[in-house]
Design a protein around this motif. Structure first.
Motif, mmCIF file in Angstrom:
data_model
loop_
_atom_site.group_PDB
_atom_site.id
_atom_site.type_symbol
_atom_site.label_atom_id
_atom_site.label_comp_id
_atom_site.label_asym_id
_atom_site.label_seq_id
_atom_site.Cartn_x
_atom_site.Cartn_y
_atom_site.Cartn_z
ATOM 1 N N GLY A 194 0.921 -1.130 0.087
ATOM 2 C CA GLY A 194 -0.144 -0.003 -0.259
ATOM 3 C C GLY A 194 0.896 1.247 -0.113
ATOM 4 N N ASP A 195 2.048 1.043 0.259
ATOM 5 C CA ASP A 195 2.916 2.412 0.113
ATOM 6 C C ASP A 195 3.266 2.519 -1.232
ATOM 7 O OD1 ASP A 195 5.025 4.115 0.546
ATOM 8 O OD2 ASP A 195 6.451 3.131 1.817
ATOM 9 N N ARG A 196 2.546 3.623 -1.813
ATOM 10 C CA ARG A 196 2.619 3.840 -3.136
ATOM 11 C C ARG A 196 3.389 5.401 -3.261
ATOM 12 N NH1 ARG A 196 -2.021 0.836 -3.454
ATOM 13 N NH2 ARG A 196 -1.999 -0.955 -5.105
ATOM 14 N N ASN A 197 4.258 5.426 -2.558
ATOM 15 C CA ASN A 197 5.049 6.883 -2.700
ATOM 16 C C ASN A 197 5.680 6.938 -4.200
ATOM 17 O OD1 ASN A 197 7.350 8.676 -2.782
ATOM 18 N ND2 ASN A 197 7.252 8.507 -0.272
ATOM 19 N N PRO A 198 5.697 8.002 -4.804
ATOM 20 C CA PRO A 198 6.240 8.093 -6.052
ATOM 21 C C PRO A 198 7.417 7.817 -6.320
ATOM 22 C CG PRO A 198 5.295 10.250 -5.351
ATOM 23 C CD PRO A 198 4.768 9.221 -4.285
ATOM 24 N N ILE A 199 8.198 7.893 -5.471
ATOM 25 C CA ILE A 199 9.642 7.852 -5.482
ATOM 26 C C ILE A 199 9.957 6.166 -5.613
ATOM 27 C CG2 ILE A 199 10.453 9.883 -4.025
ATOM 28 C CD1 ILE A 199 11.147 7.899 -1.739
ATOM 29 N N HIS A 200 9.096 5.609 -5.462
ATOM 30 C CA HIS A 200 9.307 3.891 -5.731
ATOM 31 C C HIS A 200 8.938 3.636 -7.097
ATOM 32 C CE1 HIS A 200 10.611 3.978 -1.512
ATOM 33 N NE2 HIS A 200 9.605 4.211 -1.143
ATOM 34 N N LEU A 201 7.993 4.283 -7.732
ATOM 35 C CA LEU A 201 7.108 3.496 -8.652
ATOM 36 C C LEU A 201 7.523 3.947 -10.112
ATOM 37 C CD1 LEU A 201 3.761 5.120 -7.625
ATOM 38 C CD2 LEU A 201 4.840 2.752 -7.001
ATOM 39 N N TYR A 202 8.312 5.055 -10.656
ATOM 40 C CA TYR A 202 8.621 5.326 -11.883
ATOM 41 C C TYR A 202 9.713 6.149 -11.717
ATOM 42 C CZ TYR A 202 4.443 3.005 -13.362
ATOM 43 O OH TYR A 202 3.248 2.450 -13.728
ATOM 44 N N GLY A 203 10.728 5.949 -12.579
ATOM 45 C CA GLY A 203 11.862 7.013 -12.937
ATOM 46 C C GLY A 203 11.468 8.546 -12.884
ATOM 47 N N LEU A 204 10.374 8.832 -13.871
ATOM 48 C CA LEU A 204 9.905 9.962 -13.975
ATOM 49 C C LEU A 204 9.239 10.524 -12.585
ATOM 50 C CD1 LEU A 204 9.021 12.004 -16.144
ATOM 51 C CD2 LEU A 204 7.157 11.159 -16.333
ATOM 52 N N THR A 205 8.738 9.820 -12.114
ATOM 53 C CA THR A 205 8.068 10.488 -10.715
ATOM 54 C C THR A 205 9.096 10.365 -9.706
ATOM 55 O OG1 THR A 205 7.408 7.988 -9.945
ATOM 56 C CG2 THR A 205 5.696 9.351 -11.179
ATOM 57 N N ALA A 206 10.025 9.622 -9.644
ATOM 58 C CA ALA A 206 11.124 9.538 -8.738
ATOM 59 C C ALA A 206 12.034 10.921 -9.065
ATOM 60 C CB ALA A 206 12.008 8.573 -8.913
ATOM 61 N N LYS A 207 12.056 11.337 -10.234
ATOM 62 C CA LYS A 207 12.941 12.353 -10.803
ATOM 63 C C LYS A 207 12.419 13.871 -10.115
ATOM 64 C CE LYS A 207 15.142 10.567 -14.578
ATOM 65 N NZ LYS A 207 15.258 10.286 -16.293
ATOM 66 N N ALA A 208 11.305 13.794 -9.873
ATOM 67 C CA ALA A 208 10.302 15.015 -9.442
ATOM 68 C C ALA A 208 10.915 15.051 -7.925
ATOM 69 C CB ALA A 208 8.952 14.884 -9.435
ATOM 70 N N PHE A 209 11.630 14.165 -7.271
ATOM 71 C CA PHE A 209 12.039 14.371 -5.877
ATOM 72 C C PHE A 209 13.749 14.506 -5.924
ATOM 73 C CE2 PHE A 209 7.544 12.954 -5.887
ATOM 74 C CZ PHE A 209 6.964 13.667 -4.660
ATOM 75 N N GLY A 210 14.161 14.399 -6.910
ATOM 76 C CA GLY A 210 15.548 14.513 -6.799
ATOM 77 C C GLY A 210 16.223 13.175 -7.117
ATOM 78 N N PHE A 211 15.710 12.170 -7.423
ATOM 79 C CA PHE A 211 16.303 10.840 -7.917
ATOM 80 C C PHE A 211 16.661 10.417 -9.153
ATOM 81 C CE2 PHE A 211 14.235 10.365 -3.441
ATOM 82 C CZ PHE A 211 15.202 9.910 -2.893
ATOM 83 N N SER A 212 17.683 9.886 -9.446
ATOM 84 C CA SER A 212 17.624 9.603 -10.842
ATOM 85 C C SER A 212 17.005 8.619 -11.278
ATOM 86 C CB SER A 212 19.163 9.368 -10.967
ATOM 87 O OG SER A 212 19.662 8.194 -10.398
ATOM 88 N N SER A 213 16.512 7.705 -10.495
ATOM 89 C CA SER A 213 15.503 6.482 -11.020
ATOM 90 C C SER A 213 14.754 6.230 -9.737
ATOM 91 C CB SER A 213 16.269 5.406 -11.373
ATOM 92 O OG SER A 213 17.105 4.749 -10.291
ATOM 93 N N ALA A 214 13.755 5.607 -9.964
ATOM 94 C CA ALA A 214 13.041 4.941 -8.798
ATOM 95 C C ALA A 214 13.849 4.134 -7.909
ATOM 96 C CB ALA A 214 11.941 4.044 -9.438
ATOM 97 N N ILE A 215 13.465 4.158 -6.652
ATOM 98 C CA ILE A 215 14.310 3.447 -5.558
ATOM 99 C C ILE A 215 13.440 2.337 -4.816
ATOM 100 C CG2 ILE A 215 15.716 5.537 -5.157
ATOM 101 C CD1 ILE A 215 14.307 5.948 -2.517
ATOM 102 N N ALA A 216 14.247 1.348 -4.263
ATOM 103 C CA ALA A 216 13.488 0.355 -3.632
ATOM 104 C C ALA A 216 13.073 0.836 -2.247
ATOM 105 C CB ALA A 216 14.272 -0.625 -3.651
#
Length: 283
Positions: free
Chosen positions: A192-214
């Protein structure tokens, strides 16, 4: 003391978190709320799906990290209270401790309580703990402590490029595990933890990550799965989350026996950068 007969739905809670984020003005106290969830039956299909995505064998005995997933909606409900000093968005899960008092079986019903505790300063802001307990027939069978960091502008920040200090990995057996790029979506669907940083590279980049993270709790579960069959019935496993696992990736899970349990260390198989460190202490 909110008493619930069913777990709260996470989707409305996430929407509430997004809408109310500007209303959290900080503060020096945590709410005194204690969320209680009445005895729940274990959904065996959900359990089996969790076991598969985390690398456990499919079994009628719950993995030690599974009850964290069932308690998680209560934690989110607490963190989205108006009285909670910080918005849920932006908080970082930095450490987790789980104590298994005894194994819990899938044919048992489990009750939960969740509360917040110990708001304290940290060099990068402030930390607090979310404490969860699971009881079976009135007796505590499992508990956990999840430590979160709220970064604040007044806190000290690491310089760009700084690496977390970490000791050399233990000398025990090492297993290389391939982590696919969809593991965040798969674990998010189960937890149930669908934080965008974990889902797709595009959504993770919005939070400063180069790709999604585990997810950190997926990483902890996958580490314990490597020790399946070698842990006692009663133990405590403490871990600290280090650098995120960028997806896709290959991780090296190392475990070395100690006098009272195991030492755990998870690193990038390619660069050696640390992702998780911790220990299992036999009770």
């Amino acid at each position: 003391m909110p008493e619930l007969n069913a777990p709260p739905s996470l989707l409305p809670l996430y929407a509430k978190a997004a809408v109310t984020a500007p209303l959290h003005r900080g503060g020096d106290t945590l709410p005194s709320s204690v969320y209680q969830l009445a005895a729940q039956s274990i959904d065996r299909d959900h359990l089996a799906a969790y076991e598969r995505v985390c690398g456990f064998r499919v079994s009628d005995v719950l993995p030690p990290t599974y009850l964290h997933v069932l308690a998680f909606p209560l934690s989110v409900a607490l963190m989205t209270e108006r009285a909670f000093p910080f918005p849920m968005v932006g908080m970082v899960h930095v450490a987790n401790s789980v104590t298994q008092v005894r194994p819990v079986r899938a044919d048992e019903t489990v009750s939960f309580t969740v509360r917040a505790d110990d708001l304290r300063p940290h060099p990068a802001g402030r930390q607090f703990d979310l404490l969860a307990e699971a009881t079976v027939d009135g007796e505590v069978a499992w508990s956990s402590r999840s430590t979160y960091l709220r970064r604040e502008k007044s806190g000290e920040k690491k310089k760009d490029g700084a690496k977390p200090r970490d000791a050399s990995p233990p000398s025990g057996a090492v297993a290389n595990v391939r982590v696919p790029d969809d593991i965040g979506r798969r674990y998010g669907a189960i937890s149930g933890d669908r934080n965008p940083i974990h889902l797709y590279g595009l959504t993770a980049k919005a939070f400063g990550f180069s790709s999604a993270i585990a997810h950190g709790m997926w990483l902890k579960a996958r580490t314990l799965a490597a020790l399946e069959g070698r842990l006692p019935d009663s133990f405590t496993v403490d871990v600290a989350f280090k650098l995120p696992v960028l997806l896709p990736s290959t991780i090296a899970i190392a475990a070395a026996e100690s006098d009272d349990g195991w030492t755990l260390d998870v690193r990038s198989a390619k660069s050696g950068k640390p992702h998780l460190s911790g220990s299992v202490t036999n009770s």
